[in-house]
Design a protein around this motif. Structure first.
Motif, PDB file in Angstrom:
ATOM      1  N   PHE A 120      -4.085 -39.626 -43.350  1.00 59.36           N
ATOM      2  CA  PHE A 120      -4.026 -39.566 -44.678  1.00 59.36           C
ATOM      3  C   PHE A 120      -5.330 -39.157 -45.429  1.00 59.36           C
ATOM      4  CE2 PHE A 120      -5.576 -42.268 -48.508  1.00 59.36           C
ATOM      5  CZ  PHE A 120      -4.432 -41.998 -49.575  1.00 59.36           C
ATOM      6  N   ILE A 121      -6.526 -39.419 -44.351  1.00 57.01           N
ATOM      7  CA  ILE A 121      -7.862 -39.012 -45.164  1.00 57.01           C
ATOM      8  C   ILE A 121      -7.630 -37.446 -45.047  1.00 57.01           C
ATOM      9  CG2 ILE A 121     -10.410 -38.702 -44.301  1.00 57.01           C
ATOM     10  CD1 ILE A 121      -9.396 -41.545 -45.369  1.00 57.01           C
ATOM     11  N   LEU A 122      -7.140 -36.739 -44.027  1.00 56.43           N
ATOM     12  CA  LEU A 122      -7.068 -35.349 -43.922  1.00 56.43           C
ATOM     13  C   LEU A 122      -6.282 -34.982 -45.284  1.00 56.43           C
ATOM     14  CD1 LEU A 122      -7.399 -32.323 -42.436  1.00 56.43           C
ATOM     15  CD2 LEU A 122      -5.615 -33.170 -40.962  1.00 56.43           C
ATOM     16  N   ALA A 123      -4.947 -35.305 -45.295  1.00 62.24           N
ATOM     17  CA  ALA A 123      -4.310 -34.895 -46.170  1.00 62.24           C
ATOM     18  C   ALA A 123      -4.840 -34.966 -47.883  1.00 62.24           C
ATOM     19  CB  ALA A 123      -2.714 -35.702 -46.459  1.00 62.24           C
ATOM     20  N   SER A 124      -5.437 -36.005 -47.869  1.00 58.83           N
ATOM     21  CA  SER A 124      -6.284 -36.489 -49.179  1.00 58.83           C
ATOM     22  C   SER A 124      -7.466 -35.240 -49.481  1.00 58.83           C
ATOM     23  CB  SER A 124      -6.907 -37.795 -49.158  1.00 58.83           C
ATOM     24  OG  SER A 124      -6.153 -38.647 -49.122  1.00 58.83           O
ATOM     25  N   THR A 125      -8.009 -34.939 -48.527  1.00 56.94           N
ATOM     26  CA  THR A 125      -9.127 -33.918 -48.673  1.00 56.94           C
ATOM     27  C   THR A 125      -8.435 -32.313 -48.883  1.00 56.94           C
ATOM     28  OG1 THR A 125      -9.264 -33.423 -46.364  1.00 56.94           O
ATOM     29  CG2 THR A 125     -10.876 -34.855 -47.414  1.00 56.94           C
ATOM     30  N   VAL A 126      -7.456 -32.088 -48.425  1.00 61.11           N
ATOM     31  CA  VAL A 126      -6.663 -30.797 -48.650  1.00 61.11           C
ATOM     32  C   VAL A 126      -5.907 -30.870 -49.882  1.00 61.11           C
ATOM     33  CG1 VAL A 126      -4.732 -29.661 -47.755  1.00 61.11           C
ATOM     34  CG2 VAL A 126      -6.343 -30.723 -46.028  1.00 61.11           C
ATOM     35  N   PHE A 127      -5.439 -32.055 -50.364  1.00 59.16           N
ATOM     36  CA  PHE A 127      -4.836 -32.045 -51.590  1.00 59.16           C
ATOM     37  C   PHE A 127      -6.046 -31.882 -52.732  1.00 59.16           C
ATOM     38  CE2 PHE A 127      -4.084 -34.673 -55.174  1.00 59.16           C
ATOM     39  CZ  PHE A 127      -3.008 -34.238 -56.025  1.00 59.16           C
ATOM     40  N   LEU A 128      -6.994 -32.628 -52.493  1.00 56.47           N
ATOM     41  CA  LEU A 128      -8.134 -32.771 -53.557  1.00 56.47           C
ATOM     42  C   LEU A 128      -8.736 -31.037 -53.744  1.00 56.47           C
ATOM     43  CD1 LEU A 128      -9.904 -35.855 -52.897  1.00 56.47           C
ATOM     44  CD2 LEU A 128      -8.571 -35.242 -54.965  1.00 56.47           C
ATOM     45  N   SER A 129      -8.624 -30.267 -52.549  1.00 50.04           N
ATOM     46  CA  SER A 129      -9.226 -29.003 -52.778  1.00 50.04           C
ATOM     47  C   SER A 129      -8.330 -27.874 -52.966  1.00 50.04           C
ATOM     48  CB  SER A 129     -10.174 -28.760 -51.399  1.00 50.04           C
ATOM     49  OG  SER A 129      -9.101 -28.636 -50.198  1.00 50.04           O
ATOM     50  N   ALA A 130      -6.840 -28.432 -52.989  1.00 44.38           N
ATOM     51  CA  ALA A 130      -5.759 -27.227 -53.034  1.00 44.38           C
ATOM     52  C   ALA A 130      -6.090 -26.208 -54.053  1.00 44.38           C
ATOM     53  CB  ALA A 130      -4.498 -27.894 -53.006  1.00 44.38           C
ATOM     54  N   SER A 131      -6.386 -26.491 -55.292  1.00 45.42           N
ATOM     55  CA  SER A 131      -6.562 -25.862 -56.396  1.00 45.42           C
ATOM     56  C   SER A 131      -7.649 -24.590 -56.091  1.00 45.42           C
ATOM     57  CB  SER A 131      -7.252 -26.526 -57.598  1.00 45.42           C
ATOM     58  OG  SER A 131      -8.417 -27.103 -57.173  1.00 45.42           O
ATOM     59  N   ARG A 132      -8.491 -24.816 -55.388  1.00 46.94           N
ATOM     60  CA  ARG A 132      -9.419 -23.517 -54.935  1.00 46.94           C
ATOM     61  C   ARG A 132      -9.239 -23.300 -53.365  1.00 46.94           C
ATOM     62  NH1 ARG A 132     -12.464 -22.122 -59.298  1.00 46.94           N
ATOM     63  NH2 ARG A 132     -13.595 -20.729 -57.775  1.00 46.94           N
ATOM     64  N   ALA A 133      -8.053 -23.358 -52.749  1.00 43.58           N
ATOM     65  CA  ALA A 133      -8.084 -23.269 -51.279  1.00 43.58           C
ATOM     66  C   ALA A 133      -7.051 -21.963 -51.004  1.00 43.58           C
ATOM     67  CB  ALA A 133      -7.746 -24.267 -50.732  1.00 43.58           C
ATOM     68  N   PHE A 134      -7.193 -21.470 -49.602  1.00 44.67           N
ATOM     69  CA  PHE A 134      -6.517 -20.526 -49.079  1.00 44.67           C
ATOM     70  C   PHE A 134      -6.213 -20.859 -47.702  1.00 44.67           C
ATOM     71  CE2 PHE A 134     -10.702 -19.075 -48.382  1.00 44.67           C
ATOM     72  CZ  PHE A 134     -10.595 -18.622 -46.952  1.00 44.67           C
ATOM     73  N   PRO A 135      -5.021 -20.561 -47.046  1.00 44.99           N
ATOM     74  CA  PRO A 135      -4.382 -21.182 -45.905  1.00 44.99           C
ATOM     75  C   PRO A 135      -5.108 -20.214 -44.548  1.00 44.99           C
ATOM     76  CG  PRO A 135      -2.830 -19.676 -46.814  1.00 44.99           C
ATOM     77  CD  PRO A 135      -3.803 -19.726 -47.762  1.00 44.99           C
ATOM     78  N   ALA A 136      -5.543 -18.992 -44.904  1.00 42.59           N
ATOM     79  CA  ALA A 136      -5.987 -18.384 -43.401  1.00 42.59           C
ATOM     80  C   ALA A 136      -7.115 -18.990 -43.001  1.00 42.59           C
ATOM     81  CB  ALA A 136      -6.419 -17.037 -44.036  1.00 42.59           C
ATOM     82  N   ASN A 137      -7.079 -18.627 -41.459  1.00 40.23           N
ATOM     83  CA  ASN A 137      -7.968 -19.355 -40.603  1.00 40.23           C
ATOM     84  C   ASN A 137      -9.354 -18.458 -40.515  1.00 40.23           C
ATOM     85  OD1 ASN A 137      -8.795 -21.208 -38.706  1.00 40.23           O
ATOM     86  ND2 ASN A 137      -7.812 -20.193 -36.874  1.00 40.23           N
ATOM     87  N   LEU A 138      -9.890 -18.475 -41.580  1.00 42.42           N
ATOM     88  CA  LEU A 138     -11.034 -17.650 -42.001  1.00 42.42           C
ATOM     89  C   LEU A 138     -12.063 -18.486 -42.712  1.00 42.42           C
ATOM     90  CD1 LEU A 138      -9.636 -14.046 -42.722  1.00 42.42           C
ATOM     91  CD2 LEU A 138     -10.643 -14.989 -40.565  1.00 42.42           C
ATOM     92  N   TRP A 139     -13.222 -18.578 -42.262  1.00 44.63           N
ATOM     93  CA  TRP A 139     -14.410 -19.307 -43.125  1.00 44.63           C
ATOM     94  C   TRP A 139     -14.384 -18.536 -44.546  1.00 44.63           C
ATOM     95  CZ3 TRP A 139     -15.495 -23.743 -41.358  1.00 44.63           C
ATOM     96  CH2 TRP A 139     -15.409 -24.015 -40.168  1.00 44.63           C
TER      97      TRP A 139
END
Length: 295
Positions: A120-139
């Motif tokens: 739930f903690i992991l999903a919450s942070t991913v959800f909260l940042s989804a508007s400015r996030a991309f899925p590629a495994n790059l910094w």
């Protein structure tokens, strides 16, 4: 197989108590609010600089720090304050099984509940940042700015150069997730064992467990043992080995050129500690005096 099914039913019985339970709802609601408050500074930084985040970076930069791990883990005191759960159906369960099987069900419930809480903690942070996030495994550029400048220190965001250079976001997030899970499962083991030793002893033990990890900060260790600032690295290594909280902190691990614990050593530490606590609980349950107060 019959005993495994009994353990499964006991676990399900504990999870059914989550339905419309105000304590459980409050715990997860507070966890979401904590995630928002802790990750908001990273999101604001990205918005101000017009950059984006990798999908798991909000989780990494939020919980790569010991104080953030401690803040979230304290919520487990609310989630597990009543373990072992002595509700009205327990006498009927005890008639149909034995104490060891019942306790194994409680232990399995603690582990699975902790794992769900961390998801739930992991999903919450991913959800909260989804508007400015991309899925590629790059910094992301946000991570580069935070890591290679002093801006990360100013925001109290633990973006370290060695993390950026030696790992990838998904690899880093998996390690942080597992380290946090190990730390919180061990805390759950402390609460369960001490509640069996003494009524409400688990809450006190959980608080002491958290305070001990907080006090084992390298700066505090250096002050206690009279270590000079020139030799602060000694305090850093010492606290990295003896503090459960520092074992849960990602950057407090060896990346091949220092004497801090390696990841597998921290996992082994949590495995042994939790196994001893759960074994102690199985021993204590043999002579535990049940007190049922329900109708």
């Amino acid at each position: 197989m019959f005993k495994v099914r009994q353990i499964f039913y006991i676990v399900c019985s504990n999870f059914r108590k989550w339905h419309k339970n105000p304590q459980i709802i409050l715990c997860f609601l507070l966890a979401f609010i904590f995630c928002y408050l802790l990750s908001d500074k990273v999101m604001q930084f990205a918005q101000e600089h017009g950059t984006y985040l990798q999908g798991t970076e909000a989780f990494i930069w939020t919980f790569g720090d010991s104080q953030s791990v401690l803040a979230i883990s304290i919520l487990l005191l609310l989630l597990f304050s009543g373990v072992p759960n002595l509700s009205n159906e327990v006498p009927y369960l005890m008639i149909r099984t034995d104490r060891s099987v019942w306790m194994l069900g409680q232990i399995a419930y603690l582990i699975l509940a902790t794992f769900c809480f961390m998801l739930f903690i992991l999903a919450s942070t991913v959800f909260l940042s989804a508007s400015r996030a991309f899925p590629a495994n790059l910094w992301s550029d946000t991570a580069a700015i935070l890591g290679y400048s002093k801006m990360g220190e100013g925001l109290a965001v633990p973006a370290f150069v060695k993390v950026l250079e030696l790992t990838t976001p998904y690899q880093c997030s998996i390690h942080i997730f597992l380290l946090m899970t190990g730390y919180t499962v061990t805390m759950a083991g402390v609460i369960l064992f001490l509640n069996l030793c003494r009524n409400n002893g688990g809450m006190v033990g959980g608080i002491i467990y958290s305070v001990y990890g907080l006090m084992m900060n390298p700066d505090i260790v250096a002050e206690w043992f009279g270590i000079s600032m020139e030799r602060i690295q000694i305090a850093n290594i010492l606290s990295g080995w003896i503090s459960p909280l520092n074992h849960a902190t990602y950057y407090m691990h060896s990346f091949g050129y220092d004497n801090l614990p390696k990841f597998w050593q921290s996992y082994l530490f949590y495995l042994i500690a939790s196994a001893l606590l759960f074994a102690g609980s199985l021993y204590k349950i043999r002579n535990y005096q049940f007190r049922f107060t329900g109708t």
